[in-house]
Design a protein around this motif. Structure first.
Motif, PDB file in Angstrom:
ATOM      1  N   ASN A 530       0.811  -1.218   0.000  1.00  0.00           N
ATOM      2  CA  ASN A 530       0.000   0.000   0.000  1.00  0.00           C
ATOM      3  C   ASN A 530       0.843   1.266   0.000  1.00  0.00           C
ATOM      4  OD1 ASN A 530      -2.680  -0.372  -0.334  1.00  0.00           O
ATOM      5  ND2 ASN A 530      -3.257  -0.108   1.803  1.00  0.00           N
ATOM      6  N   ALA A 531       1.939   1.239   0.713  1.00  0.00           N
ATOM      7  CA  ALA A 531       2.785   2.434   0.834  1.00  0.00           C
ATOM      8  C   ALA A 531       3.264   2.891  -0.540  1.00  0.00           C
ATOM      9  CB  ALA A 531       3.978   2.159   1.745  1.00  0.00           C
ATOM     10  N   ARG A 532       3.572   1.945  -1.435  1.00  0.00           N
ATOM     11  CA  ARG A 532       4.044   2.306  -2.779  1.00  0.00           C
ATOM     12  C   ARG A 532       2.928   2.985  -3.574  1.00  0.00           C
ATOM     13  NH1 ARG A 532       6.592  -3.268  -4.815  1.00  0.00           N
ATOM     14  NH2 ARG A 532       7.698  -1.978  -6.312  1.00  0.00           N
ATOM     15  N   LEU A 533       1.699   2.455  -3.418  1.00  0.00           N
ATOM     16  CA  LEU A 533       0.562   3.057  -4.107  1.00  0.00           C
ATOM     17  C   LEU A 533       0.324   4.478  -3.604  1.00  0.00           C
ATOM     18  CD1 LEU A 533      -1.962   2.928  -5.921  1.00  0.00           C
ATOM     19  CD2 LEU A 533      -3.182   1.961  -3.972  1.00  0.00           C
ATOM     20  N   ILE A 534       0.393   4.662  -2.300  1.00  0.00           N
ATOM     21  CA  ILE A 534       0.165   5.995  -1.723  1.00  0.00           C
ATOM     22  C   ILE A 534       1.231   6.976  -2.214  1.00  0.00           C
ATOM     23  CG2 ILE A 534       0.147   7.298   0.442  1.00  0.00           C
ATOM     24  CD1 ILE A 534      -1.147   4.751   1.719  1.00  0.00           C
ATOM     25  N   ARG A 535       2.473   6.502  -2.334  1.00  0.00           N
ATOM     26  CA  ARG A 535       3.529   7.369  -2.876  1.00  0.00           C
ATOM     27  C   ARG A 535       3.211   7.789  -4.310  1.00  0.00           C
ATOM     28  NH1 ARG A 535       7.208   3.898  -0.141  1.00  0.00           N
ATOM     29  NH2 ARG A 535       7.615   2.723  -2.054  1.00  0.00           N
ATOM     30  N   ALA A 536       2.653   6.861  -5.091  1.00  0.00           N
ATOM     31  CA  ALA A 536       2.302   7.173  -6.480  1.00  0.00           C
ATOM     32  C   ALA A 536       1.180   8.211  -6.529  1.00  0.00           C
ATOM     33  CB  ALA A 536       1.882   5.904  -7.211  1.00  0.00           C
ATOM     34  N   LEU A 537       0.187   8.076  -5.650  1.00  0.00           N
ATOM     35  CA  LEU A 537      -0.904   9.051  -5.611  1.00  0.00           C
ATOM     36  C   LEU A 537      -0.389  10.425  -5.204  1.00  0.00           C
ATOM     37  CD1 LEU A 537      -3.680   6.882  -3.878  1.00  0.00           C
ATOM     38  CD2 LEU A 537      -3.498   7.455  -6.300  1.00  0.00           C
ATOM     39  N   LYS A 538       0.527  10.448  -4.249  1.00  0.00           N
ATOM     40  CA  LYS A 538       1.084  11.732  -3.815  1.00  0.00           C
ATOM     41  C   LYS A 538       1.949  12.350  -4.905  1.00  0.00           C
ATOM     42  CE  LYS A 538       0.959  10.998   1.188  1.00  0.00           C
ATOM     43  NZ  LYS A 538       1.729  10.886   2.443  1.00  0.00           N
ATOM     44  N   ARG A 539       2.623  11.512  -5.672  1.00  0.00           N
ATOM     45  CA  ARG A 539       3.431  12.032  -6.784  1.00  0.00           C
ATOM     46  C   ARG A 539       2.536  12.692  -7.828  1.00  0.00           C
ATOM     47  NH1 ARG A 539       7.971   8.689 -10.249  1.00  0.00           N
ATOM     48  NH2 ARG A 539       8.217  10.192 -11.921  1.00  0.00           N
ATOM     49  N   LEU A 540       1.384  12.073  -8.091  1.00  0.00           N
ATOM     50  CA  LEU A 540       0.420  12.649  -9.035  1.00  0.00           C
ATOM     51  C   LEU A 540      -0.078  13.997  -8.509  1.00  0.00           C
ATOM     52  CD1 LEU A 540      -0.655  11.493 -11.708  1.00  0.00           C
ATOM     53  CD2 LEU A 540      -2.638  10.646 -10.465  1.00  0.00           C
ATOM     54  N   ARG A 541      -0.278  14.067  -7.185  1.00  0.00           N
ATOM     55  CA  ARG A 541      -0.696  15.325  -6.554  1.00  0.00           C
ATOM     56  C   ARG A 541       0.406  16.374  -6.627  1.00  0.00           C
ATOM     57  NH1 ARG A 541      -0.234  15.073  -0.280  1.00  0.00           N
ATOM     58  NH2 ARG A 541       1.933  15.057  -1.013  1.00  0.00           N
ATOM     59  N   ASP A 542       1.650  15.958  -6.385  1.00  0.00           N
ATOM     60  CA  ASP A 542       2.749  16.910  -6.264  1.00  0.00           C
ATOM     61  C   ASP A 542       3.133  17.571  -7.583  1.00  0.00           C
ATOM     62  OD1 ASP A 542       2.817  16.369  -3.588  1.00  0.00           O
ATOM     63  OD2 ASP A 542       4.494  14.958  -3.698  1.00  0.00           O
ATOM     64  N   ILE A 543       2.750  16.950  -8.728  1.00  0.00           N
ATOM     65  CA  ILE A 543       3.065  17.607 -10.008  1.00  0.00           C
ATOM     66  C   ILE A 543       1.969  18.589 -10.418  1.00  0.00           C
ATOM     67  CG2 ILE A 543       4.550  15.758 -10.845  1.00  0.00           C
ATOM     68  CD1 ILE A 543       2.291  14.704 -12.533  1.00  0.00           C
ATOM     69  N   GLY A 544       1.006  18.836  -9.485  1.00  0.00           N
ATOM     70  CA  GLY A 544       0.039  19.912  -9.703  1.00  0.00           C
ATOM     71  C   GLY A 544      -1.373  19.462 -10.009  1.00  0.00           C
TER      72      GLY A 544
END
Length: 944
Positions: A530-544
């Motif tokens: 799950n932690a890897r998935l959450i990192r991916a979602l946050k990465r999508l958020r962090d690019i705007g």
């Protein structure tokens, strides 16, 4: 902030809500409380609709257009992209590599940099220019003697005199025939009877400084004569023997004659005739008659009906059955011996024929037995011939019962022509063809391409292409899909896997300022991933971007920037916002059930139950990544099969156990995965599979039709006084057949209006006003309700309404028991989620009279369930177990695993890192295992 005002879509109660832009927002709440209505049918639908409306009328006809949601206003909205749980699709040509566009980059990479090899010998082939050949020759030591030759094409060797005269006319004075050099004036007298090859001697020279221009002229002359090959005899200083060196300007092996033309990306496409295997047209599989379907149980003898053929009746043998008897008599086999023990020669003849040899069979005509001597082509040959030649759909369906897909023998399942498969690239991990690369898991492919060896001349082109492939592989690995092989068919992916592939693709697109709406991306993921998935979602958020996730997973909720909790219950009584804010704020809210749940301590672990009903053993399971394991499933218990994504759970339970049991108990067609044997089948009477496949393909299918509730309702309405008076039968109350349905809309309730350049519009039928039935049928009422109004009832309302009808009450009660009391009986099946479809199937089974001794196979039944609904589901599962049944559940939800009687934990990782039993026992025993990742998470320490 995205401001939604007055949202009334589906069961939403005129809600006003603000969604912060550029944040990770989780919408949670009980199943049916309005989460998807808010996220997908309001937020995404309006964002997509506004974007499409900005395009021209011509462009809009090619895009899916969405109906305007029932909402007063949405302000601050950006273009929206939905990443939902749609399965990978049924296209057999679609794979993980094609779906992520990785294969497109690979095709260009292999066309530009690939090195062809001879498919027969594996020898590397080189393509050279005349300049390359000259450069190669001048590298020989000084004083090396070189004879430049030009091979004469074989088609020109027919008229020898004309050939020699032509050489002399061009000024050539020597010719080499079968390896011997002659003067052209003398060669006709020495010409051998059998000629293997002829070469014109272009020049004889010695390697020294300044000889390059002479060599270049000679090589150009040689290539002008022979086209694509120049040969040289070379004698280095101090060496007596001459050796032959061949140079090719195309990918050609002069020894075997194999030649490959210029490569293009199309050559590597299995959807193009240029690259696709000619035997299977790029599918990788061919449909064949499967002997295992003609003889499903090899333990039976011929007298016991081991061979299943078509035609004939119980009283009279059919033509095919008589042929089987004739072959058995011809070979003199014992008809009482199990089929699997009969001679292989008999089996070969039975399935694949006896060539031109004739056998005598008995044929009945006018009640008289008549001998007939004829050739026997074999059962499999007959099936394949009838399947290919028949024009009858009935015959085709009948023959299809004996057909199955088998790996194409020509390409070995790799889809491409042999010469294309032999084009390879070199990396630190060795040489790989394009399909060999795709056979690797994402994790392995990423490691291989990082070590890719690029030629200096093509470094600039290769680096860009390899970088694109690396990035996309990295995104797949980042969302927890490192265990998937790139050639995995999209249709075999779970909804969660397909969704995470689309998520990885969007990360790779690098868009900013977009609203992404996701539907439970954690489905199918172990807590460890799950932690890897959450990192991916946050990465999508962090690019705007703004990321809105409909989710029930505790970790994802805690990781969110903003949480919207909906409820308080499902269906018409839901659709309210109970709490919104940071996860901490929601936890402090007294009105939020989710906040209360986040505060709760971990449930007590089940210590297990006494085992006394025996075990079903799967011996030697080795399908896909399973490591030849032996696994015992205790009967009479609730067994959970757990482990990281890709560890082999579905392979073990569904590909092997389910198919093997379905074949033995119910005569199913599907072939089980590779294993040695199954023991203990006699412990169960029937197998019940409760998966997430759709209830039906037709939008006319609904919970009422699937559970059989509508049949009971129709029979009830047919017995009413008005129906008897008018002569109405139960068929009158079906919206699928003529009679009672509205003929204007054919029972759909809606009429499609073709808007040409705009999207089709569905409007309520003006004849029946959306009720599906004609006026006369709707005049028949029970307790003041007609049948259309019954279909609009929720299961909970219908349960109260039909309380006096025992059979119907049992079905409706079971729907309520599995948490579907909010669902309308007439809701179209294609609008149900996978989890809802699975619970409808479970409710159907619950409504049946339990006789015990059944084995239930469930695949993540908690999909789409809030923690409150999971507690309801657990009571249902425990009830099934307590009635004498056995349950095997593939599950990641920790509440279900803690409540299980027995847990089989596979792993320790996914793909090549999985496929072993890491630990097994009660949840309490699993928690004490140092090797079990699942054990860590079900204990209090793991959750902390």
């Amino acid at each position: 902030m995205i401001q939604i005002r007055g949202a009334r879509q589906h069961n939403l109660k005129n809600v006003d809500v603000g969604i912060p832009r550029g944040k990770l927002v989780v919408i949670t709440g009980p199943s049916g409380s309005g989460k998807s209505s808010l996220a997908f049918h309001t937020l995404y639908a309006e964002g997509q609709r506004r974007y499409v409306e900005s395009l021209s009328a011509y462009a809009r006809q090619f895009l899916e257009q969405i109906e305007k949601p029932d909402v007063d206003s949405i302000e601050g909205l950006s273009p929206a992209i939905a990443i939902d749980q749609k399965a990978g699709g049924g296209n057999p040509r679609s794979t993980v590599a094609t779906a992520t566009e990785i294969y497109d980059y690979l095709r260009v990479l292999y066309a530009a940099l690939g090195v062809p090899h001879d498919p027969e010998t594996g020898e590397k082939l080189e393509k050279m220019t005349s300049g390359d050949i000259v450069e190669r020759l001048v590298r020989f030591p000084e004083r090396t003697k070189v004879v430049v030759l030009a091979p004469v094409p074989k088609e020109e060797l027919g008229d020898v005199e004309r050939l020699v005269a032509d050489m002399q006319r061009q000024g050539f004075v020597r010719v080499r025939v079968n390896g011997v050099i002659f003067d052209t004036e003398e060669v006709l007298g020495e010409w051998p009877e059998e000629v293997e090859r002829v070469e014109v001697v272009i020049d004889r020279l010695v390697i020294r400084e300044g000889v390059e221009s002479r060599i270049a002229d000679s090589i150009e002359t040689s290539l002008r004569i022979c086209g694509q090959e120049a040969r040289c005899l070379v004698q280095e200083p101090g060496v007596e023997e001459w050796r032959e060196v061949s140079f090719s300007t195309s990918y050609r092996n002069p020894e075997t004659g194999f030649e490959l033309g210029a490569l293009s990306p199309q050559d590597f496409s299995f959807n193009s005739h240029r690259g696709a295997c000619e035997a299977c047209q790029g599918l990788g599989t061919k449909i064949h008659c499967d002997p295992g379907l003609l003889v499903p149980d090899g333990g039976k003898s011929l007298d016991q009906g081991a061979v299943h053929v078509w035609g004939g009746t119980k009283k009279k043998k059919g033509w095919m059955e008589r042929q089987v008897d004739a072959v058995a008599e011809h070979f003199g086999v014992d008809r009482s011996v199990p089929f699997k023990q009969l001679p292989e020669s008999f089996k070969e003849a039975l399935f694949y024929g006896m060539g031109e040899q004739k056998i005598t069979m008995q044929w009945e005509r006018d009640g008289e037995e008549m001998p007939w001597s004829k050739e026997f082509e074999g059962l499999c040959r007959t099936v394949e011939r009838l399947y290919a030649e028949t024009g009858s759909e009935g015959v085709k369906r009948s023959m299809n019962r004996y057909m199955s897909h088998q790996t194409c023998e020509s390409c070995g399942g790799r889809r491409l022509k042999p010469q294309i498969l032999s084009v390879k690239l070199e990396a630190a991990g060795g040489w790989l063809g394009i399909q060999e690369f795709c056979e690797k898991s994402v994790e392995e492919a990423l490691g291989w391409i990082r070590g890719l060896v690029l030629p200096a001349a093509k470094m600039e082109v290769g680096q860009g292409l390899a970088s694109e492939v690396r990035e996309r592989l990295g995104f797949l690995d980042e969302v927890g899909l490192g265990y998937l092989s790139l050639d995995r068919k999209s249709g075999t992916l779970s909804g969660g896997e397909a969704q995470r592939i689309r998520l990885a693709t969007q990360i790779g697109a690098g868009l900013a300022g977009v609203v992404y709406v996701l539907d439970e991306p954690s489905i199918g993921l172990h807590q460890e991933d799950n932690a890897r998935l959450i990192r991916a979602l946050k990465r999508l958020r962090d690019i705007g971007n703004t990321v809105v996730v409909v989710e029930h997973d505790e970790e994802t909720i805690r990781a969110a920037d903003w949480v919207i909790d909906m409820g308080p219950v499902a269906g018409r009584e839901g659709g309210y916002i109970l709490a919104e804010g940071s996860p901490e704020a929601v936890m402090e809210s007294k009105a939020s059930p989710t906040g209360k749940w986040l505060h709760e301590e971990v449930a007590t672990l089940n210590e297990g139950r006494q085992r006394g009903m025996g075990e079903i053993w799967v011996r030697g399971a080795r399908e896909h990544n399973l490591q030849g394991i032996d696994v015992a499933f205790p009967m009479g218990q609730m067994v959970c099969v757990t482990g990281p994504s890709g560890s082999g759970k579905s392979t073990l339970t569904h590909s092997i156990l389910k198919r093997a049991l379905a074949r033995k108990l119910h005569g199913a067609k599907a072939r089980p995965g590779a294993h040695t044997k199954i023991e203990g089948v006699e412990l169960i009477d029937r197998l019940v599979v409760v998966d997430q496949s759709p209830l039906g393909r037709s939008p006319r299918s609904n919970p009422a039709t699937y559970t059989g509730a509508l049949d009971i309702v129709r029979s009830l309405y047919a017995k009413l006084p008005l129906s008897r008076q008018r002569g109405y039968k139960s068929g009158r109350f079906s919206f699928n057949v003529r009679g009672g349905r509205c003929e204007r809309c054919m029972g759909d309730g809606k009429i499609k209006i073709d808007m040409h350049f705009l999207s089709d519009v569905y409007v309520p039928c003006d004849a029946c006003r959306g009720q599906r039935y004609n006026r006369e049928t709707l005049e028949v009422t029970y307790k003041g309700k007609n049948i259309a109004e019954v279909l609009e009832m929720t299961a909970r309302e219908a349960h109260a309404f039909f309380g006096a009808v025992p059979k119907l009450e049992a079905i409706l009660q079971s729907l309520c028991d599995v948490g579907l009391g909010y669902m309308e009986l007439g809701q179209s099946a294609n609008t149900l989620s996978g989890g809802e479809a699975q619970r409808v199937k479970l409710a159907t089974e619950l409504a049946k009279r339990s006789e015990g001794n059944a084995l239930y196979l469930l695949d993540e039944p908690t999909t789409g369930l809030h923690f409150q609904d999971i507690q309801v589901l657990l009571k249902v599962l425990e009830r099934l177990r307590d009635e004498g049944n056995s349950l095997i559940i593939v599950e990641h939800n920790m509440d279900v695993i803690r409540a299980a009687d027995w847990v089989i934990d596979l792993g320790p990782g996914g793909g090549k890192h999985g496929g072993r039993v890491v630990a097994e026992g009660s949840p309490a025993e699993l928690a004490r295992s140092a090797d079990s990742i699942t054990g860590k998470w079900i204990s209090a320490g793991g959750m902390a």
